[in-house]
Design a protein around this motif. Structure first.
Motif, short mmCIF file in Angstrom:
data_model
loop_
_atom_site.label_atom_id
_atom_site.label_comp_id
_atom_site.label_asym_id
_atom_site.label_seq_id
_atom_site.Cartn_x
_atom_site.Cartn_y
_atom_site.Cartn_z
N THR A 167 -75.73 -19.71 14.86
CA THR A 167 -74.60 -18.82 14.60
C THR A 167 -74.47 -17.78 15.70
O THR A 167 -73.39 -17.56 16.25
CB THR A 167 -74.76 -18.12 13.23
OG1 THR A 167 -74.85 -19.12 12.21
CG2 THR A 167 -73.59 -17.20 12.93
N VAL A 212 -71.24 -17.73 18.42
CA VAL A 212 -70.30 -16.62 18.38
C VAL A 212 -70.50 -15.67 19.56
O VAL A 212 -69.57 -15.36 20.29
CB VAL A 212 -70.39 -15.86 17.04
CG1 VAL A 212 -69.52 -14.61 17.05
CG2 VAL A 212 -69.99 -16.77 15.89
N SER A 217 -64.87 -18.32 17.70
CA SER A 217 -64.48 -17.45 16.61
C SER A 217 -65.33 -17.79 15.39
O SER A 217 -65.98 -18.84 15.34
CB SER A 217 -63.00 -17.64 16.28
OG SER A 217 -62.79 -18.94 15.73
N ALA A 218 -65.29 -16.93 14.38
CA ALA A 218 -66.03 -17.20 13.14
C ALA A 218 -65.53 -18.50 12.52
O ALA A 218 -66.31 -19.30 12.00
CB ALA A 218 -65.89 -16.03 12.17
N ARG A 219 -64.22 -18.74 12.60
CA ARG A 219 -63.65 -19.96 12.05
C ARG A 219 -64.17 -21.18 12.79
O ARG A 219 -64.59 -22.17 12.18
CB ARG A 219 -62.12 -19.93 12.12
CG ARG A 219 -61.45 -21.16 11.51
CD ARG A 219 -59.94 -21.17 11.72
NE ARG A 219 -59.54 -21.07 13.11
CZ ARG A 219 -59.63 -22.07 14.00
NH1 ARG A 219 -60.11 -23.23 13.64
NH2 ARG A 219 -59.24 -21.90 15.24
N GLY A 274 -67.74 -21.72 12.07
CA GLY A 274 -67.81 -22.28 10.72
C GLY A 274 -67.55 -23.78 10.72
O GLY A 274 -68.20 -24.53 9.99
N ASP A 291 -65.97 -18.65 6.99
CA ASP A 291 -65.95 -17.49 7.89
C ASP A 291 -66.90 -16.40 7.37
O ASP A 291 -67.63 -15.79 8.15
CB ASP A 291 -64.54 -16.89 7.98
CG ASP A 291 -63.56 -17.78 8.70
OD1 ASP A 291 -63.94 -18.89 9.12
OD2 ASP A 291 -62.39 -17.36 8.84
N GLN A 292 -66.87 -16.16 6.06
CA GLN A 292 -67.72 -15.12 5.46
C GLN A 292 -69.20 -15.46 5.63
O GLN A 292 -70.01 -14.59 5.94
CB GLN A 292 -67.38 -14.93 3.98
CG GLN A 292 -68.16 -13.80 3.34
CD GLN A 292 -67.94 -12.46 4.05
OE1 GLN A 292 -66.84 -12.12 4.48
NE2 GLN A 292 -69.01 -11.68 4.19
N ILE A 329 -70.47 -17.23 8.03
CA ILE A 329 -70.77 -17.03 9.45
C ILE A 329 -71.00 -15.55 9.72
O ILE A 329 -71.97 -15.16 10.38
CB ILE A 329 -69.64 -17.59 10.34
CG1 ILE A 329 -69.62 -19.11 10.29
CG2 ILE A 329 -69.77 -17.09 11.78
CD1 ILE A 329 -70.84 -19.79 10.88
N ARG A 330 -70.11 -14.71 9.21
CA ARG A 330 -70.26 -13.27 9.43
C ARG A 330 -71.57 -12.75 8.83
O ARG A 330 -72.25 -11.92 9.43
CB ARG A 330 -69.06 -12.53 8.86
CG ARG A 330 -67.81 -12.73 9.68
CD ARG A 330 -66.64 -11.89 9.15
NE ARG A 330 -65.45 -12.19 9.89
CZ ARG A 330 -64.55 -13.11 9.54
NH1 ARG A 330 -64.71 -13.80 8.43
NH2 ARG A 330 -63.48 -13.33 10.28
N LEU A 364 -74.43 -14.00 11.00
CA LEU A 364 -74.41 -13.26 12.26
C LEU A 364 -75.00 -11.87 12.08
O LEU A 364 -75.82 -11.42 12.89
CB LEU A 364 -72.98 -13.19 12.80
CG LEU A 364 -72.79 -12.63 14.18
CD1 LEU A 364 -73.55 -13.47 15.21
CD2 LEU A 364 -71.30 -12.62 14.53
#
Length: 187
Positions: A142, A146, A152-154, A157, A164-165, A167-168, A171
């Motif tokens: 991850t 990124v 991007s997070a998408r 993912g 996305d969530q 991944i965030r 991260l």
């Protein structure tokens, strides 16, 4: 720092893939020149060995040659998905080999120190490389996708099969682990 691809670059990638699949060898060469260093760098950081990273890069681009990419998503996300899966496969094989060897009372040979140590002149960069390598592979992936590769997070993912969530969250956790580890390593 190397500039990350933008939307125009993504469209150029798709055009290059289409041109290659129509027989333009130069289009493949352009894609390879553009993405091979990034794929190899990602794989080296995931696997810790330059030789394995180069093999993953070749296997990844073999998928391009075979025409496996479909224009249903970003080419770079697909490319990193392939590379990521190949890295995970190699990591699983290493784990299995180590387990099998331990059943027979043999210890696996230590991994040779890659060229990273010789190439990294800056001690802070060496600390960071070790800290990243010590992260669990899903958090390392991850972080690298990124932060290092600019996905991007998408897109990350898509590569990792996460939202996305997620991944965030991964991260954030990976960065916290890095801060803790770097704090412990520094004098």
């Amino acid at each position: 720092m190397q500039a990350m691809p933008d939307r125009v670059d993504a469209e150029a990638d798709e055009a290059l893939v289409a041109a290659f699949l129509d027989g333009d060898r130069g289009a493949f060469d352009a894609l390879y020149a553009r993405w091979a260093p990034r794929i190899t760098g990602y794989a080296r950081r995931m696997l810790g060995r330059q030789e394995d990273a180069e093999e993953v890069c070749v296997e990844t681009f073999t998928r391009v040659v075979e025409g496996r990419w479909r224009a249903s998503g970003a080419f770079r996300a697909w490319l990193f998905t392939v590379a990521h899966r190949l890295c995970l496969e190699r990591l699983r094989r290493r784990t299995l080999t180590a387990r099998v060897l331990s059943l027979f009372g043999a210890a696996p040979a230590p991994a040779p120190e890659g060229p990273e140590g010789a190439l990294l002149q800056d001690e802070r960069a060496a600390h960071l490389e070790r800290a990243v390598a010590a992260l669990p592979h899903r958090h390392r992936a991850t972080l690298l996708l990124v932060s290092s590769q600019g996905l991007s997070a998408r897109e990350a993912g898509e590569v990792l099969g996460l939202s996305d969530q997620q991944i965030r969250s991964q991260l954030s956790y990976a960065r916290r682990l890095l801060r803790e580890q770097l704090g412990e390593e520094e004098p």
